[in-house]
Design a protein around this motif. Structure first.
Motif, PDB file in Angstrom:
ATOM      1  N   MET A 151     117.830 -73.745  -6.341  1.00 38.47           N
ATOM      2  CA  MET A 151     117.566 -72.544  -7.478  1.00 38.47           C
ATOM      3  C   MET A 151     115.929 -72.082  -7.236  1.00 38.47           C
ATOM      4  N   ALA A 152     115.090 -73.033  -6.846  1.00 34.21           N
ATOM      5  CA  ALA A 152     113.611 -72.744  -6.574  1.00 34.21           C
ATOM      6  C   ALA A 152     113.839 -71.840  -5.588  1.00 34.21           C
ATOM      7  N   TYR A 153     114.238 -72.220  -4.447  1.00 34.17           N
ATOM      8  CA  TYR A 153     114.232 -71.593  -3.241  1.00 34.17           C
ATOM      9  C   TYR A 153     114.930 -70.103  -3.259  1.00 34.17           C
ATOM     10  N   MET A 154     115.954 -70.142  -4.287  1.00 26.64           N
ATOM     11  CA  MET A 154     116.754 -68.673  -4.507  1.00 26.64           C
ATOM     12  C   MET A 154     115.744 -67.941  -5.320  1.00 26.64           C
ATOM     13  N   THR A 155     115.061 -68.408  -6.379  1.00 28.61           N
ATOM     14  CA  THR A 155     114.041 -67.566  -7.004  1.00 28.61           C
ATOM     15  C   THR A 155     112.887 -67.081  -6.174  1.00 28.61           C
ATOM     16  N   SER A 156     112.524 -68.154  -5.190  1.00 25.18           N
ATOM     17  CA  SER A 156     111.281 -67.826  -4.502  1.00 25.18           C
ATOM     18  C   SER A 156     111.824 -66.542  -3.645  1.00 25.18           C
ATOM     19  N   MET A 157     112.854 -66.462  -3.178  1.00 26.03           N
ATOM     20  CA  MET A 157     113.273 -65.235  -2.170  1.00 26.03           C
ATOM     21  C   MET A 157     113.291 -64.216  -2.709  1.00 26.03           C
ATOM     22  N   VAL A 158     113.883 -64.424  -4.144  1.00 28.95           N
ATOM     23  CA  VAL A 158     114.063 -62.866  -4.901  1.00 28.95           C
ATOM     24  C   VAL A 158     112.569 -62.369  -5.103  1.00 28.95           C
ATOM     25  N   VAL A 159     111.758 -63.126  -5.456  1.00 32.27           N
ATOM     26  CA  VAL A 159     110.269 -63.015  -6.040  1.00 32.27           C
ATOM     27  C   VAL A 159     109.659 -62.328  -4.693  1.00 32.27           C
ATOM     28  N   PHE A 160     109.817 -62.816  -3.484  1.00 28.01           N
ATOM     29  CA  PHE A 160     109.365 -62.321  -2.429  1.00 28.01           C
ATOM     30  C   PHE A 160     109.826 -61.068  -1.939  1.00 28.01           C
ATOM     31  N   PHE A 161     111.303 -61.044  -2.306  1.00 26.97           N
ATOM     32  CA  PHE A 161     111.879 -59.398  -2.212  1.00 26.97           C
ATOM     33  C   PHE A 161     111.029 -58.630  -3.069  1.00 26.97           C
ATOM     34  N   ALA A 162     110.901 -58.982  -4.283  1.00 29.07           N
ATOM     35  CA  ALA A 162     110.404 -58.005  -5.330  1.00 29.07           C
ATOM     36  C   ALA A 162     109.003 -57.550  -4.921  1.00 29.07           C
ATOM     37  N   PHE A 163     108.179 -58.588  -4.313  1.00 34.40           N
ATOM     38  CA  PHE A 163     107.029 -58.643  -3.797  1.00 34.40           C
ATOM     39  C   PHE A 163     106.812 -57.442  -2.511  1.00 34.40           C
ATOM     40  N   ALA A 174     108.919 -55.149  -2.310  1.00 37.44           N
ATOM     41  CA  ALA A 174     109.454 -53.697  -2.745  1.00 37.44           C
ATOM     42  C   ALA A 174     108.302 -53.197  -3.514  1.00 37.44           C
ATOM     43  N   THR A 175     107.490 -54.048  -4.427  1.00 29.30           N
ATOM     44  CA  THR A 175     106.450 -53.391  -5.394  1.00 29.30           C
ATOM     45  C   THR A 175     105.040 -53.820  -4.816  1.00 29.30           C
ATOM     46  N   ARG A 176     104.829 -54.444  -3.829  1.00 29.77           N
ATOM     47  CA  ARG A 176     103.304 -54.790  -3.249  1.00 29.77           C
ATOM     48  C   ARG A 176     102.667 -54.974  -4.214  1.00 29.77           C
ATOM     49  N   ASN A 177     103.066 -55.922  -5.450  1.00 31.83           N
ATOM     50  CA  ASN A 177     102.239 -56.614  -6.284  1.00 31.83           C
ATOM     51  C   ASN A 177     101.793 -58.053  -5.944  1.00 31.83           C
ATOM     52  N   LYS A 178     100.490 -58.176  -5.576  1.00 27.62           N
ATOM     53  CA  LYS A 178      99.958 -59.219  -5.238  1.00 27.62           C
ATOM     54  C   LYS A 178     100.341 -60.560  -5.796  1.00 27.62           C
ATOM     55  N   GLU A 180     106.469 -47.771  16.932  1.00 27.39           N
ATOM     56  CA  GLU A 180     106.681 -46.789  17.939  1.00 27.39           C
ATOM     57  C   GLU A 180     107.228 -45.557  17.557  1.00 27.39           C
ATOM     58  N   ALA A 181     107.971 -45.601  16.457  1.00 22.41           N
ATOM     59  CA  ALA A 181     108.540 -44.508  15.937  1.00 22.41           C
ATOM     60  C   ALA A 181     107.586 -43.625  15.295  1.00 22.41           C
ATOM     61  N   THR A 182     106.395 -44.067  14.626  1.00 24.25           N
ATOM     62  CA  THR A 182     105.352 -43.287  13.947  1.00 24.25           C
ATOM     63  C   THR A 182     104.262 -43.686  14.633  1.00 24.25           C
ATOM     64  N   LYS A 183     103.916 -43.140  15.855  1.00 24.56           N
ATOM     65  CA  LYS A 183     102.841 -43.494  16.262  1.00 24.56           C
ATOM     66  C   LYS A 183     101.503 -42.950  15.797  1.00 24.56           C
ATOM     67  N   SER A 184     101.531 -41.704  15.412  1.00 20.31           N
ATOM     68  CA  SER A 184     100.292 -40.867  14.866  1.00 20.31           C
ATOM     69  C   SER A 184     100.031 -41.412  13.628  1.00 20.31           C
ATOM     70  N   GLU A 185     100.639 -41.118  12.688  1.00 16.64           N
ATOM     71  CA  GLU A 185     100.500 -41.270  11.206  1.00 16.64           C
ATOM     72  C   GLU A 185     100.227 -42.817  11.089  1.00 16.64           C
ATOM     73  N   PRO A 186      99.480 -43.131  10.133  1.00 16.94           N
ATOM     74  CA  PRO A 186      99.142 -44.542   9.917  1.00 16.94           C
ATOM     75  C   PRO A 186     100.328 -45.071   9.033  1.00 16.94           C
ATOM     76  N   ALA A 187     100.805 -46.302   9.363  1.00 15.35           N
ATOM     77  CA  ALA A 187     102.081 -46.783   8.869  1.00 15.35           C
ATOM     78  C   ALA A 187     101.786 -46.875   7.281  1.00 15.35           C
ATOM     79  N   GLY A 188     102.730 -46.436   6.457  1.00 10.32           N
ATOM     80  CA  GLY A 188     102.644 -46.347   5.146  1.00 10.32           C
ATOM     81  C   GLY A 188     103.896 -47.362   4.610  1.00 10.32           C
ATOM     82  N   GLY A 189     104.183 -47.448   3.557  1.00  5.13           N
ATOM     83  CA  GLY A 189     105.485 -48.117   3.001  1.00  5.13           C
ATOM     84  C   GLY A 189     105.474 -49.453   3.106  1.00  5.13           C
TER      85      GLY A 189
END
Lengths: 285, 454
Positions: free
Chosen positions: A12-24, A26-30, A165-174
């Motif tokens: 369960m801990a590893y499951m939760t950790s994975m979900v939290v990492f995915f949320a991280f 998505a949200t980029r919340n440190k 490679e796909a977005t050579k010029s613009e700085p990578a966002g997202g």
């Protein structure tokens, strides 16, 4: 058996950790990144206790041996080593996001072991009654785990490189902006394999020493032995690729992914698909 | 012509020195090795020969796929791999030795400019004084320097673990050492399998290559035992062996317990517990038949597979016997026999007679009660044996490999230069690997340097 309760908690801990990492991701919340790591570490602590308890329980049953003797126990130990190596890399290099690509491997192992396998403690057959079992299994699985971490990092590298490679010029966002630069990922990949390669080498050597001690042959081209050597060849190629023009970067990352696929085949595939030709440990005395 | 020849030699040399060849060989070895894990190796099982087409069989045999790790092309790959290893090392080693024998004591301008780690300080003391002060500083904080005076500047050069640059070559050497050990083992060693009946001994063995080798001593099997866990899984296979020299037991090798993972070695030959069985030929098994209605019981002896007719016309056939029934029937233990009994005019029935449980045998509701009294059958032990004079060299190679890998991966050659002129000193540094960690170490050193007062 309290250990099985602890193993469920670990899953369960590893499951939760994975979900939290995915949320991280998505949200980029440190804070979520920190939480993801901490939950994984908590899982590691619980799992360590569980492995220790299972060890003790086997002694209570009168068949005392280290919990490394069958598929269930080895998969559980594999998960443990993956998180251990992840923790080492995380604490040393502090790239939280790597967890999102490594914790799933550990979760997969635990979930498979807990849901799909017989977890009974069995007595040791004569072939496994040796201290070499401990040295051999620990070195091999620490090596495998380092390769699992390297594989996760390589996948990140390949995603990031393709995106750049796909977005050579613009700085990578997202999403991709959260990934460390490819240069760093390449370096981390190398560092993980630098840990794994000597451990795999030690694992093969302890296996050979054990075989020589038990059967009088250190190398017999048994499928398991041969596949461990194949894995060794692939990572040796990776180590040389880093100094060879035309092989740096993407190709090296692919070698790391292929190396881990070969590792998994060596670990599971040989027993599942090739056992008809040569069974390991159980029928050999 | 001469230049052509030289360029050809050069071409061959470059080919063997190339890292691309290394990668090609490693990947080829990995890919081809898969064949031998999928196809059966050595003696082909008849079922396999039956299911494969004769054409495939012939092609595979011609290509050596059924003994691929000893086939000419796999061995050739290993030879080219060794040549590649040696050439690469020969090409690069002089360069590495130069680091050791000719350290760069004086830092040229171009190296100063390209150095990624720099730190400059100023001072008021004379250059001579500064030199002494900085020598003391770097000796304490890093390593004792070599001092060179050049164009009115003092160059302090100090370094750590220069020999770590040899790590990679130690790994390369270790592979060759392992190969040499393996070759010695295959030339001068032998392996095989032998069985010894309880209460008998052997004085020679036949190796896997079919050669008969006199042992120079007798290996005698006093006893063989097998024990089981309650679950029916085997717990221990144990031979009790004695070595006899000139007919006399060798004291240190008398009644030695040999189990799996605990072999016996004598005169350089090691014997490993490998399998066991019961000698069935000419062994007799003893049974008792008692009529349920009372009357005299009848004792009789029988061989495995034999059928006899008892005095009342009942047929009795001994199908098989086991020393330990637990592996088949976990709730029971001890010897047991599977028998087929045919009462007159009825279809024969098969059942198991246990030696240690007469009451269970009596529970069968038939007219006759059978009990199993034991046998004079002897066990035999199956032992693998091996003599390998190359094995120590292989272990030496393995040790070198691990040591080399640790040196190559985890130690780095670190160098620090301090160049002193009137009024200021500049510190430079580099490392052969792990630049990030060295950067931190250098920054720490730079911090301490700037705190120096002189």
């Amino acid at each position: 058996m309290t250990s099985s309760l602890f193993f469920n908690l670990t899953t369960m801990a590893y499951m939760t950790s994975m979900v939290v990492f995915f949320a991280f991701l998505a949200t980029r919340n440190k804070a979520l990144g920190v939480a993801g790591s901490l939950i994984a570490y908590a899982g590691l602590a619980v799992q360590t206790a569980a492995i220790g308890l299972r060890w003790k329980e086997s002694y209570d049953m009168g068949v005392g041996h280290a919990p490394l003797s069958n598929l269930y126990e080895s998969v559980v130990f594999f998960s443990w080593t993956i998180i251990l190596i992840y923790m080492f890399i995380d604490l040393k290099y502090k790239y939280r996001i790597v967890g999102a690509f490594v914790v799933p491997f550990a979760l997969l192992g635990m979930a498979w072991a807990q849901l799909g396998m017989n977890s009974g403690i069995e007595p040791l057959v004569p072939a496994l009654q040796s201290n070499w079992l401990l040295y051999h299994v620990i070195t091999c699985f620490l090596g495998y785990a380092a390769f699992a971490v390297a594989c996760g990092i390589s996948i990140m590298y390949l995603l990031k490189a393709r995106h750049e490679e796909a977005t050579k010029s613009e700085p990578a966002g997202g999403l991709m902006s959260m990934f460390p630069p490819t240069r760093v990922l390449d370096d981390l990949n190398y560092r993980a394999i630098m840990i794994g390669f000597p451990l795999l080498t030690l694992g093969i050597i302890t296996g050979a020493a054990w075989a020589n001690y038990a059967w009088g042959t250190y190398w017999s081209w048994d499928p398991k032995e041969t596949w461990s050597l194949i894995v060794w060849f692939v990572y040796a190629a990776f180590l040389h690729a880093r100094f060879t023009r035309g092989w740096v970067g993407k190709r090296a990352a692919w070698l790391s992914v292929i190396g881990f696929a070969a590792t998994i085949f060596c670990y599971l595939g040989v027993n599942l698909f090739l056992s008809g030709l040569h069974s390991y440990g159980t029928t050999k005395m | 012509m001469a230049t052509n020849e030289r360029s050809f030699v050069q071409l061959v040399w470059d080919f063997f020195c190339s890292l691309k060849l290394t990668i090609f060989l490693l990947i080829s070895l990995a890919l081809t090795s898969i064949i031998g894990t999928i196809l059966p190796q050595g003696q082909l099982p008849p079922e396999y020969v039956a299911q494969i087409s004769s054409m495939k069989l012939e092609i595979y045999s011609k290509l050596g796929f059924f003994d691929m790790y000893h086939s000419w092309w796999f061995i050739t790959l290993l030879y080219v791999f060794s040549l590649n290893l040696i050439s690469c090392s020969i090409k690069r080693l002089p360069h590495v030795f130069k680091f050791i024998s000719e350290p760069v004591l004086v830092l040229s301008d171009s190296m100063r400019n390209s150095s990624s780690q720099k730190k400059e300080i100023t001072f008021t003391a004379s250059p001579d004084k500064a030199k002494d002060r900085l020598t003391e500083f770097i000796s304490k904080e890093f390593a004792t320097p070599i001092i060179t005076e050049h164009n009115g500047e003092f160059h302090l050069f100090s370094q750590k673990s220069v020999w770590s640059r040899l790590g990679v070559y130690v790994v390369h050497l270790s592979i060759l050492v392992i190969f040499i050990g393996a070759i010695i083992g295959s030339l001068f060693g032998f392996k095989g399998f032998v069985t010894i009946l309880e209460g008998s001994g052997i004085t020679s063995v036949q190796t896997n290559n079919g050669k008969q080798i006199p042992l120079g001593f007798e290996l005698f099997c006093d006893k063989f035992n097998v024990t089981f866990y309650n679950t029916g899984a085997p717990k221990e296979f144990r031979s009790t062996l004695t070595v006899l020299k000139n007919g006399k037991p060798v004291p240190s090798r008398t009644k030695v317990k040999v189990i799996v993972n605990d072999p016996l070695t004598y005169n350089g030959i090691t014997f490993y517990q490998s399998s066991y069985g019961q000698a069935t030929e000419s062994s007799e098994y003893y049974f008792t038949m008692t009529p349920r209605s009372g009357g005299s019981s009848d004792k009789f002896a029988i061989h495995e597979g034999e059928q006899i007719t008892l005095k009342d016309g009942t047929t009795f056939k001994l199908l098989e016997v086991t020393q330990e029934v637990r592996q088949f029937m976990p709730e029971f233990s001890g010897p047991a026999a599977r028998v087929e009994v045919g009462y007159k005019g009825k279809a024969p029935q098969t059942f198991i007679v246990l030696k240690n449980y007469p009451e269970i045998n009596a529970q069968r509701g038939d007219d006759l009660i059978f009990s199993y009294d034991g046998s004079n059958a002897r066990m035999y032990t199956g032992l693998q044996f091996a003599k390998d004079p190359g094995v120590e060299i292989v272990w030496l190679g393995c040790f070198l490999m691990v040591a080399g890998l640790i040196i190559a991966f985890f130690l780095s050659h670190k160098r620090i230069w301090i160049v002193i002129t009137k009024g200021h000193a500049r510190m430079y540094g580099n490392a052969s690997k792990n630049h990030a960690a060295f950067g931190m170490q250098f920054d720490e050193l730079a911090e301490k340097l700037s705190n120096l007062k002189f």
